[in-house]
Scaffold this active site. Structure first.
Site, PDB file in Angstrom:
ATOM      1  CG  ASP A 266      -4.693  -8.021   0.416  1.00 46.34           C
ATOM      2  OD1 ASP A 266      -4.762  -7.480  -0.690  1.00 46.34           O
ATOM      3  OD2 ASP A 266      -3.655  -8.569   0.841  1.00 46.34           O
TER       4      ASP A 266
ATOM      5  CD1 TRP B 114      -1.526   2.388  -2.275  1.00 44.59           C
ATOM      6  CD2 TRP B 114      -1.075   2.759  -4.438  1.00 44.59           C
ATOM      7  NE1 TRP B 114      -1.754   1.216  -2.963  1.00 44.59           N
ATOM      8  CE2 TRP B 114      -1.481   1.416  -4.280  1.00 44.59           C
ATOM      9  CE3 TRP B 114      -0.730   3.213  -5.701  1.00 44.59           C
ATOM     10  CZ2 TRP B 114      -1.564   0.537  -5.360  1.00 44.59           C
ATOM     11  CZ3 TRP B 114      -0.817   2.339  -6.770  1.00 44.59           C
ATOM     12  CH2 TRP B 114      -1.224   1.020  -6.603  1.00 44.59           C
TER      13      TRP B 114
ATOM     14  NE  ARG C 114       0.038   6.440  -7.862  1.00 40.34           N
ATOM     15  CZ  ARG C 114      -1.293   6.265  -7.852  1.00 40.34           C
ATOM     16  NH1 ARG C 114      -1.864   5.584  -8.837  1.00 40.34           N
ATOM     17  NH2 ARG C 114      -2.016   6.724  -6.870  1.00 40.34           N
TER      18      ARG C 114
ATOM     19  CG  ASP D  92      -3.096  -2.167  -8.147  1.00 44.41           C
ATOM     20  OD1 ASP D  92      -2.037  -2.191  -7.495  1.00 44.41           O
ATOM     21  OD2 ASP D  92      -4.185  -1.814  -7.656  1.00 44.41           O
TER      22      ASP D  92
ATOM     23  N   GLY E 204     -12.544   3.689 -19.090  1.00 45.90           N
ATOM     24  CA  GLY E 204     -13.960   4.032 -19.110  1.00 45.90           C
ATOM     25  C   GLY E 204     -14.476   4.448 -20.477  1.00 45.90           C
TER      26      GLY E 204
ATOM     27  CD  GLU F  31      -2.535  -1.838   0.474  1.00 50.20           C
ATOM     28  OE1 GLU F  31      -2.701  -1.171  -0.556  1.00 50.20           O
ATOM     29  OE2 GLU F  31      -3.101  -2.925   0.657  1.00 50.20           O
TER      30      GLU F  31
END
Length: 532
Positions: free
Chosen positions: A455, A389, A244, A337, A261, A198
């Site tokens: 998780d 993040w 990032r 990811d 999308g 994470e």
């Protein structure tokens, strides 16, 4: 390394700076813990849609002589599943079932189903052939081959993906060192870079990283106050944090927009109820599933080409702007990811391959995080603070009120595990005699690490299969406590029987050895932020 060693395509770099693509591959341990709707199905879908296409793409580009294409994080818990015999058998069965469903669609009387069936047959046949040719002995040989070719830089991580800032310092250090050792055992490659679970960080962790041999790690852009133009040594260490770049990364994937999308792409949420296949395109963000238009591969491929061109233009503009702003060649890091590409975004693997070809053709230097560190894309030190993040870029997803019960559970279970292992070690250790391996202690630590997986809190906070997540956390907590109670009561036979029983479900990390747990009196640096 020379300036030309990491080129991924023909032609010289004409744009300033360097671009790094970073992918984080992770799923929690799903084997033997349910199948549908959450469980092993999640693993097999991601394997088929993301991991098979990604490795095939890297192999194609590597066959052309391209290297240092991207930086790929693979968590130990995912690597364990890609090598696990149960998962390998389950994946082979899943791929065969996918082909059967394609044949069912192809046999239906309407053209829409026949087209869907033909398309899915081609995809499932290719995936099945790839799996049977290269994957039947596990993921490690596949990835080892690509590592030997220097197709990518490997990022490692701690065992079982804990949220490290909230983890007991001893277990934090142990989990990281064991995770790096697990990578070395699988791939003959000990990562020097990691993607901390994470992107969780608290001051002091950089010292622990340095002691474990880690030279660089990922954080989210806001952790560097938005200035991700260079890697930054953290505090007083030489360990470099790379951030990032949200401006570039959000072109692909963001909370509100992004390429996946687009109306031409295959819709993730719409299923054909007869076959379980996905027949529709997004069409529009507000269009109900029943009203979605049929998927058209040609339309989707055209959209991919437009989005590749847009991304290359975005990277070029960002490199030029940041290089001018800081007065030296800048770094741009886009991070995602891995499962976005293929599993969530069907066309993602096609986009990735085209981007990795188009960037060097546009004169943009592409490299890995280690390339960036070695070639001097590093600025002044940063006083990094608590960050992640997740939502708010703080710890709320893993520590806020909605998961306070899991935070408390984690604290209690870790304390129980460490106390039991310590007492057993003290009782079994005699002067001048080596400590023997204790499989019961190994399983206690294994189950404790499974309990504290990040998780579970994430799934609860995001209300994504929250019931499954809480059940999993409590199941592993119960296993830890049950074995520890037998040990504390002196019931050696019962403790061994329980440990063996739980190991049949949770037998990952066979190299895990409780004897390597730092002792209670061992001085640990880099633990200032440790909790529980």
């Amino acid at each position: 390394m020379t300036e030309t060693d990491n080129r991924t395509g023909a032609g010289d770099a004409t744009e300033p700076g360097m671009f790094c693509l970073v992918l984080h591959s992770h799923l929690p341990w799903l084997a033997n813990h349910g199948r549908w709707p959450v469980g092993e199905e999640w693993l097999y879908q991601s394997w088929a849609a993301s991991y098979l296409p990604l490795t095939a793409m890297l192999r194609r580009l590597s066959d052309e002589g391209r290297a240092h294409l991207l930086t790929l994080g693979i968590t130990p818990v995912l690597a364990a599943q890609l090598d696990d015999p149960h998962c390998l058998a389950g994946m082979h069965h899943w791929l065969g079932n996918w082909q059967i469903r394609a044949h069912e669609a192809a046999g239906m009387p309407d053209d829409a189903h026949r087209d869907l069936g033909a398309r899915e047959h081609r995809a499932s046949a290719a995936a099945l052939a790839d799996f049977e040719l290269r994957w039947r002995h596990g993921g490690s040989p596949v990835l080892r081959d690509l590592l030997d070719r220097e197709a990518f830089e490997l990022l490692g991580g701690p065992l079982a993906h804990p949220f490290q800032p909230l983890l007991d310092p001893r277990l934090r250090a142990y989990s990281l060192r064991e995770g790096l050792a697990d990578a070395a055992a699988r791939w003959n490659c000990t990562p020097t870079g990691i993607w901390g679970p994470e992107c969780g960080y608290t001051p002091g962790m950089e010292t622990g990283y340095a002691e474990a041999g880690v030279t660089h790690f990922m954080v989210d852009g806001p952790a560097l106050r938005g200035d991700t133009s260079l890697g930054r040594p953290v505090r007083e260490s030489d360990v470099v944090a790379f951030g990032r770049d949200l401006q570039v990364s959000y072109r692909v994937w963001s909370p509100k927009s992004g390429y996946p999308g687009h109306g031409a792409y295959r819709d993730f949420h719409t299923y054909d109820h007869d076959t379980g296949l996905k027949p529709a395109r997004v069409t529009g963000r507000t269009v109900d599933s029943a009203d979605k238009a049929p998927y058209d591969p040609a339309l989707a491929s055209a959209a991919v080409d437009r989005h590749v061109a847009d991304f290359v233009a975005t990277v070029r503009k960002r490199l030029r702007g940041e290089s001018e702003r800081i007065g030296r060649p800048a770094l741009v890091v886009a991070a995602f990811d891995t499962e976005l590409f293929g599993h969530w975004w069907h066309e993602g693997p096609e986009w990735l391959e085209k981007v990795l070809r188009a960037l060097p053709e546009a004169g943009i230097r592409v490299g890995t995080l280690d390339d960036a560190r070695r070639q001097g894309y590093v600025g002044e030190p940063v006083q990094l603070e608590n960050s992640s993040w997740g939502s708010g870029k703080d710890w709320r997803v893993w520590a806020d009120d909605q998961v306070s019960d899991l935070v408390q559970l984690n604290s209690e279970v870790v304390a129980t595990a460490l106390d039991t292992v310590d007492k057993t070690h003290d009782a079994d250790t005699a002067p001048g005699r080596p400590a023997l391996r204790n499989r019961v202690n190994d399983q206690i630590l294994r189950e404790a690490l499974m309990t504290v997986s990040s998780d579970w809190a994430f799934m609860v906070s995001k209300d994504s299969a929250a019931g499954y997540a809480r059940d999993r956390a409590h199941k592993h907590a119960h296993a830890t406590r049950e074995i520890a109670a037998a040990v504390s009561a002196g019931k050696e036979v019962a403790a061994n029987r329980l440990a063996e029983g739980w190991n049949r479900a949770d037998g990952l990390f066979p190299g895990l050895d409780a004897r390597r747990l730092p002792g209670r009196d061992q001085r640990l640096t880099g633990t200032e932020g440790g909790a529980s």
